[in-house]
Design a protein around this motif. Structure first.
Motif: not given
Length: 381
Positions: A295-301
């Motif tokens: 979720l942290r990795y995907n946050f920008p998207a």
């Protein structure tokens, strides 16, 4: 924005929820004109006074045979044992009692019958195609965890020769009937119950944050996230709370619905399968550890979508990653790979296996290189 798409309803399935097995099972047996049935379960539930024994007693003279000892991750050998029992003349139905490993083994055994699979090695030909014939006999599932396997058209079966779990598919592979009796879950080990609950939350979050969500998956996954966030912690505090357990069962049911119509999971699910293949870690624990980091990795998207789930879970001022991480801590489950027995020297292999997973390729934010995948997994170590 509503994306264009097509809607294919999931397989026809009767779900009975909040009713006792003693009431529901005899009625289902009568409704489906079952003359003889086989019960399939694992060792811990097979005792006379266990849930498997209770189901056998309810079936009475309808019971033809019992298959026990289904092992974790549904090995092919167990699938063939079930298939052999189902070949008995006059068997109209099979009742799967237990968690995901039990129902997955039974699902696969049914297509072994319709495809005339004779031994474990012969299962290889079903990895690419199965006959159009519907699986038989009728499958009635009595789940004891929140894995959601009883609602899908896939069966994940472990090949003992390689240690790899292969996926088998048929459009009608999901059980014909699912009986969600919360009392049937009371003897489920606490850790197993809670971590499969986090797995269910993973299903909901990843289908909500998918590249190509649908109105149907949006409605069910958001409902699931809200419901699981409310009821799952209560089952930790009050394990005997039947209403809370039923709430979790319904949440798990709704959480997997996006998958049943073809909405892909993302990297948490894909990395979880890689962790399981390389280390033997259970899928529930992989979700506990990996979902917050993905979720942290995907946050920008996906920050807008994550914010909606955070609000649904009752914490609009926190990031979704922190909410999920906090939930895992409160449930007393592992938060780091090292705490779950993963060695640092296994990360490179896990990264390679994960990159090949379709769910990883479908992740809303691309993970294109082995270096990027390794960094993501390292963050959870």
């Amino acid at each position: 924005m509503i994306l264009p798409g097509r809607f294919q309803p999931p397989s026809r399935q009767l779900v009975v929820y909040g009713e006792s097995l003693a009431q529901a099972l005899p009625r289902v047996v009568k409704q489906f004109w079952v003359g003889q049935a086989v019960v399939v379960t694992n060792t811990s539930l097979a005792a006379k006074h266990g849930l498997g024994g209770k189901v056998s007693a309810i079936l009475g003279e309808t019971l033809r045979n019992t298959v026990t000892g289904i092992r974790e991750n549904s090995p092919r050998e167990d699938v063939m044992r079930v298939a052999t029992a189902l070949r008995s003349k006059g068997v109209d139905a099979v009742v799967a009692v237990g968690g995901g490993s039990v129902v997955e083994a039974v699902k696969a055994a049914r297509i072994c019958l319709t495809n005339n699979v004779k031994d474990a090695a012969d299962l290889d030909r079903l990895k690419t195609a199965t006959t159009a014939a519907s699986p038989r006999p009728y499958l009635i599932s009595v789940p004891t965890t929140l894995s959601g396997a009883e609602f899908t058209q896939f069966a994940g079966i472990t090949d003992e020769r390689t240690g790899i779990k292969d996926a088998f598919h048929h459009k009608d592979l999901a059980p014909d009937v699912v009986i969600l009796d919360p009392e049937a879950t009371l003897t489920t080990p606490e850790r197993l119950w809670l971590c499969t609950g986090v797995r269910a939350l993973d299903h909901a979050v990843e289908t909500w944050c998918a590249k190509e969500p649908t109105p149907y998956s949006d409605a069910t996954s958001l409902y699931a996230a809200r419901t699981l966030a409310h009821w799952l912690p209560i089952t930790k505090i009050a394990p005997g709370d039947i209403q809370a357990r039923l709430g979790c069962q319904v949440g798990g049911w709704m959480a997997i619905q996006g998958t049943t119509i073809g909405v892909s999971h993302g990297a948490s699910y894909g990395i979880g399968h890689a962790l399981s293949a390389v280390t033997g870690m259970t899928h529930g624990i992989t979700s506990c550890i990996m979902l917050p980091h993905v979720l942290r990795y995907n946050f920008p998207a996906s920050h807008d979508r994550q914010a909606v789930v955070a609000q649904a879970m009752g914490k609009p001022d926190e990031t979704l990653a922190d909410i999920v991480a906090g939930l895992v801590v409160n449930l007393g489950l592992p938060t780091r790979l090292r705490d779950a027995g993963v060695r640092h020297d296994q990360i490179s292999t896990i990264a390679k296996v994960a990159l090949a997973k379709p769910c990883v390729r479908a992740n809303i934010r691309p993970i294109d290189t082995e270096h990027a995948m390794t960094q993501l997994i390292e963050s959870a170590f």
